[in-house]
Design an enzyme around this catalytic site. Structure first.
Site, PDB file in Angstrom:
ATOM      1  N   GLN B 191       0.825  -1.216   0.000  1.00 39.15           N
ATOM      2  CA  GLN B 191       0.000   0.000   0.000  1.00 39.15           C
ATOM      3  C   GLN B 191       0.856   1.261   0.000  1.00 39.15           C
ATOM      4  O   GLN B 191       0.477   2.276  -0.600  1.00 39.15           O
ATOM      5  CB  GLN B 191      -0.993  -0.006   1.168  1.00 39.15           C
ATOM      6  CG  GLN B 191      -0.388  -0.048   2.575  1.00 39.15           C
ATOM      7  CD  GLN B 191      -0.086  -1.466   3.041  1.00 39.15           C
ATOM      8  OE1 GLN B 191      -0.006  -2.412   2.255  1.00 39.15           O
ATOM      9  NE2 GLN B 191       0.103  -1.629   4.352  1.00 39.15           N
ATOM     10  N   GLN B 259      28.065 -11.970   5.814  1.00 38.66           N
ATOM     11  CA  GLN B 259      27.007 -12.111   4.816  1.00 38.66           C
ATOM     12  C   GLN B 259      25.879 -12.975   5.370  1.00 38.66           C
ATOM     13  O   GLN B 259      24.704 -12.657   5.244  1.00 38.66           O
ATOM     14  CB  GLN B 259      27.585 -12.759   3.551  1.00 38.66           C
ATOM     15  CG  GLN B 259      26.704 -12.668   2.348  1.00 38.66           C
ATOM     16  CD  GLN B 259      26.354 -11.231   2.038  1.00 38.66           C
ATOM     17  OE1 GLN B 259      25.192 -10.878   2.032  1.00 38.66           O
ATOM     18  NE2 GLN B 259      27.340 -10.385   1.818  1.00 38.66           N
ATOM     19  N   HIS B 262      22.953 -11.727   7.770  1.00 41.23           N
ATOM     20  CA  HIS B 262      21.883 -10.864   7.250  1.00 41.23           C
ATOM     21  C   HIS B 262      20.540 -11.570   7.253  1.00 41.23           C
ATOM     22  O   HIS B 262      19.501 -10.946   7.477  1.00 41.23           O
ATOM     23  CB  HIS B 262      22.170 -10.467   5.801  1.00 41.23           C
ATOM     24  CG  HIS B 262      22.918  -9.181   5.679  1.00 41.23           C
ATOM     25  ND1 HIS B 262      22.399  -7.988   6.117  1.00 41.23           N
ATOM     26  CD2 HIS B 262      24.125  -8.883   5.149  1.00 41.23           C
ATOM     27  CE1 HIS B 262      23.269  -7.020   5.869  1.00 41.23           C
ATOM     28  NE2 HIS B 262      24.332  -7.531   5.293  1.00 41.23           N
ATOM     29  N   GLU B 327      26.747 -10.623  -6.113  1.00 38.06           N
ATOM     30  CA  GLU B 327      26.498  -9.260  -5.626  1.00 38.06           C
ATOM     31  C   GLU B 327      27.802  -8.656  -5.101  1.00 38.06           C
ATOM     32  O   GLU B 327      28.158  -7.539  -5.455  1.00 38.06           O
ATOM     33  CB  GLU B 327      25.443  -9.337  -4.517  1.00 38.06           C
ATOM     34  CG  GLU B 327      25.040  -7.990  -3.949  1.00 38.06           C
ATOM     35  CD  GLU B 327      24.148  -8.138  -2.723  1.00 38.06           C
ATOM     36  OE1 GLU B 327      24.049  -9.253  -2.168  1.00 38.06           O
ATOM     37  OE2 GLU B 327      23.568  -7.117  -2.310  1.00 38.06           O
ATOM     38  N   HIS B 328      28.484  -9.409  -4.249  1.00 37.94           N
ATOM     39  CA  HIS B 328      29.774  -8.969  -3.708  1.00 37.94           C
ATOM     40  C   HIS B 328      30.835 -10.017  -4.021  1.00 37.94           C
ATOM     41  O   HIS B 328      30.601 -11.209  -3.795  1.00 37.94           O
ATOM     42  CB  HIS B 328      29.725  -8.855  -2.176  1.00 37.94           C
ATOM     43  CG  HIS B 328      28.589  -8.031  -1.645  1.00 37.94           C
ATOM     44  ND1 HIS B 328      27.410  -8.591  -1.202  1.00 37.94           N
ATOM     45  CD2 HIS B 328      28.461  -6.693  -1.482  1.00 37.94           C
ATOM     46  CE1 HIS B 328      26.600  -7.629  -0.784  1.00 37.94           C
ATOM     47  NE2 HIS B 328      27.207  -6.463  -0.940  1.00 37.94           N
ATOM     48  N   ASP B 361      29.798  -1.838   2.963  1.00 37.52           N
ATOM     49  CA  ASP B 361      28.391  -1.784   3.368  1.00 37.52           C
ATOM     50  C   ASP B 361      28.066  -0.465   4.057  1.00 37.52           C
ATOM     51  O   ASP B 361      26.939   0.015   3.985  1.00 37.52           O
ATOM     52  CB  ASP B 361      28.079  -2.919   4.369  1.00 37.52           C
ATOM     53  CG  ASP B 361      28.066  -4.285   3.710  1.00 37.52           C
ATOM     54  OD1 ASP B 361      27.992  -4.354   2.470  1.00 37.52           O
ATOM     55  OD2 ASP B 361      28.125  -5.297   4.445  1.00 37.52           O
ATOM     56  N   GLU B 415       9.061   2.102 -45.425  1.00 42.62           N
ATOM     57  CA  GLU B 415       8.245   1.609 -44.311  1.00 42.62           C
ATOM     58  C   GLU B 415       6.770   1.917 -44.515  1.00 42.62           C
ATOM     59  O   GLU B 415       5.941   1.619 -43.644  1.00 42.62           O
ATOM     60  CB  GLU B 415       8.747   2.203 -42.986  1.00 42.62           C
ATOM     61  CG  GLU B 415      10.103   1.641 -42.574  1.00 42.62           C
ATOM     62  CD  GLU B 415      10.529   2.056 -41.167  1.00 42.62           C
ATOM     63  OE1 GLU B 415       9.827   2.865 -40.530  1.00 42.62           O
ATOM     64  OE2 GLU B 415      11.586   1.561 -40.708  1.00 42.62           O
ATOM     65  N   HIS B 420       5.493  10.638 -42.658  1.00 47.58           N
ATOM     66  CA  HIS B 420       6.896  10.786 -42.273  1.00 47.58           C
ATOM     67  C   HIS B 420       7.689  11.339 -43.463  1.00 47.58           C
ATOM     68  O   HIS B 420       8.463  12.297 -43.325  1.00 47.58           O
ATOM     69  CB  HIS B 420       7.508   9.441 -41.865  1.00 47.58           C
ATOM     70  CG  HIS B 420       7.184   9.000 -40.468  1.00 47.58           C
ATOM     71  ND1 HIS B 420       5.915   8.695 -40.051  1.00 47.58           N
ATOM     72  CD2 HIS B 420       7.987   8.798 -39.390  1.00 47.58           C
ATOM     73  CE1 HIS B 420       5.947   8.328 -38.772  1.00 47.58           C
ATOM     74  NE2 HIS B 420       7.198   8.379 -38.345  1.00 47.58           N
TER      75      HIS B 420
END
Lengths: 428, 428
Positions: B191, B259, B262, B327-328, B361, B415, B420
């Protein structure tokens, strides 16, 4: 009849707001159908793609061939009339030259604390280019999608295009060859997008998928976003032309119709400081429509979505332009640069009276894949960077870590991440 | 027990492929729930947001206040311990300095044909920053998301964060104040994303939404993509550490656990040229887990998703790194630059033995919002450009149009786009 507004009249604000909020995107909810197709391709691979291609395109891939042979691409290119081939080659060179200037540069610096940081760019390995069949099968779109990928350094460029009935557009094949595409598969729809994103036995998986498509293609890209990179979700095309009353009404009319002829839901808007020019343009549009080969689509677009807005002075154009955030903005005024400097949201801007959008559509250089439907507020046209990604890097060294490490460990403590803190403190 | 592989053993290819293909993202299909929430916010605006916030967060916005007053942000900042405040300020300054270097430059050039083309960058007007409540409410994420927007030049920065039970994390509020955020709403979930994307009476519409969130938040961003700009869809975090047998096993172990702590679905992988080092690190992980405050999550992540891969030499690390596209990536080797120069896909690379990921980080400078789940093949970390967009421009002038217009008109003819072609030829 197009909408006609005057910014000085009562009710303008509400009428203009309605114009801005009007959505011309398809409302068809194809998300469930597309989810089913993606799941089918994921589960059954080539078998699913082949069945769906029979069902939607009436093409039997195993009999007619999954791939269009390179010899057929070569033949299409060789078969072009010489002036058309020269025009296509000029377009390819100019688009290439423009996009070369968009190649991002790396950076690498060591600060006073001894900490080295930077950014390195690299290309994705493989890109997939979706080219629609039917009305929107344009060779110019092939060039505009493929050349940025080539300039980025993408090694493998795969094109997919549906060939309902089996025939491919030779101009599209010629453009593909010219742009450096070597593999073209006869598939389309959500199943083609799924095959490129997931990989199947025959269709190689790619990292990024770009190119225009219908509602199914757009929804498949949206659903697969994150598994694969995609370009912006595209909606119907649009132009906003700003004139100061000193432009040739026939030129303006032709530019409005050039947008309108694309699609019955395309949108052409004229903003002018002159009511007389507004009248003259409206009349010129009607006159040109009488003989225009594409009048059916153009008439419908102009009548349903066209608009002419009269404003007191060019200053008044600025908030309107930014609210519309048009895909294309033509500034047909004496000092287009002054107006451009003060506007903020547009996909691409065409400066001065001698810059019809069509020149940019084909061969001026900038990309014609642009954000539509007010998305220029936050989105950009297709670019070399859409086929690249950044890797950041960091080298603290013992000296740098001694300088910044203690503060980092404190922050880790505060976030309750004990191993983060330990990984720094062990080295101090 | 983490997975243990040796690249010289039979079956390695298949086992490694399974590791690469393993998806740790949630499989919960929340798309229908999220679609309902978005439709509700679209239809009823603030009333829908208020009802959903009572239902999910047990917060009565009208009684407790929709917005957290600036005075409360100021108080949170003033209430920080001096050393923690200094650390947060150091982080903010360093992140700001790094991101300033990522500001893209415009270009503008006129070619030999007299055609002027270029690119101009501008910031979006408003950005929304989603900050989760609960475990992932990190002040560092506030800085990493907000500062690039500030550097880009975004005028209005709005933060949303759920406050189940009514309480907000003071560290998060302090970081928001420090980063330059002035408006913080007590809302979260799909929301909140819908309110930011669509605008409601109380919640201002924004152009781009960034920040981490749960499955509902991620799905809402995906569904609203195109109506609003978003950052990458984020999955569970991961690190790949490459060592040459000469690193301190305790350091490697701490980095793997940093890591793992987390999230139970985070992933830590060690690739080492030394079986002895592999054994020593495995033992050090077990030892460190005995006293680690975050051992529950870290143990689960390490046992379920951790991996140690032994390779014969550093050369063998390259294809593994590119397939994992982590990612790392930490390169704990004698010559990290040599390895970095030859690898291709990673979100962020940490060079040398004195560069723990945790330094990046928090405060080294590069962004910690990075592509996960193999997406570094095509995606990049959060950057200043995620809060900006490009406008291309073109000025043919009469001379330029005379040079390139005829070829453009030919392509338009090919085309079948008559208007055009006419829009160019009328001007020649």
């Amino acid at each position: 009849m197009p909408l006609r507004l005057d910014s000085r009249e009562a009710g303008f604000e509400a009428a203009f707001r309605a114009l801005v909020d009007d959505r011309r995107d398809s409302d068809a909810d194809v998300s469930a159908d597309v989810a089913k197709i993606i799941a089918d391709v994921r589960a059954r691979g080539d078998a699913a793609v082949a069945e769906l291609t029979v069902r939607f395109d009436k093409v039997d891939l195993d009999a007619q061939g999954w791939e269009i042979p390179v010899a057929e691409l070569d033949a299409a290119l060789a078969g072009l009339a010489p002036d058309l081939r020269a025009a296509l080659e000029l377009a390819a060179v100019r688009i290439h030259d423009f996009h070369k200037r968009q190649r991002p540069s790396d950076n690498d610096a060591t600060d006073a604390q001894g900490v080295r940081t930077g950014v390195r760019w690299s290309a994705v390995e493989a890109a997939g280019l979706y080219v629609p069949g039917g009305r929107a099968a344009y060779p110019s779109s092939v060039l505009m999608n493929a050349i940025p990928a080539v300039v980025a350094g993408v090694e493998r460029l795969v094109m997919v295009t549906p060939t309902p009935g089996g025939a491919a557009n030779p101009l599209v094949l010629a453009a593909a060859r010219l742009a450096g595409i070597s593999r073209v598969f006869r598939i389309g729809g959500a199943q083609a997008v799924a095959a490129l994103a997931l990989g199947t036995g025959r269709i190689p998986r790619v990292d990024v998928i770009t190119g225009p498509g219908n509602a199914w293609v757009a929804e498949a890209k949206r659903q697969l976003y994150g598994i694969v990179g995609i370009d912006m979700i595209a909606g119907p095309s649009e132009v906003v032309i700003v004139s100061d009353g000193g432009s040739n009404p026939e030129w303006i009319a032709a530019d409005l119709l050039a947008q309108a002829e694309h699609d019955p839901v395309a949108q052409s808007i004229l903003i002018t400081t002159s009511a007389a020019e507004a009248d003259a343009v409206a009349a010129a549009v009607e006159r040109q429509l009488e003989t225009l080969a594409t009048a059916v689509a153009a008439r419908q677009s102009w009548d349903d979505y066209g608009a002419i807005i009269v404003i007191p002075d060019l200053e008044a154009a600025l908030p309107l332009l930014d609210a519309l955030a048009p895909e294309h903005a033509e500034l047909m005024v004496d000092d287009p640069q002054a107006l451009f400097a003060r506007m903020r949201h547009a996909g691409s801007v065409f400066l001065g009276r001698h810059t019809p959008e069509a020149a940019g559509d084909y061969l001026a250089g900038p990309n014609h894949v642009l954000p539509t439907g007010r998305r220029a507020r936050f989105a950009s046209g297709l670019s070399v960077v859409d086929f690249m990604k950044r890797t950041t890097f960091l080298d603290c060294g013992a000296v740098g870590l001694a300088a910044i490490g203690p503060a980092g460990a404190l922050l880790a403590d505060a976030e309750g991440l004990a191993a983060h803190a330990a990984s720094i403190r062990l080295r101090l």
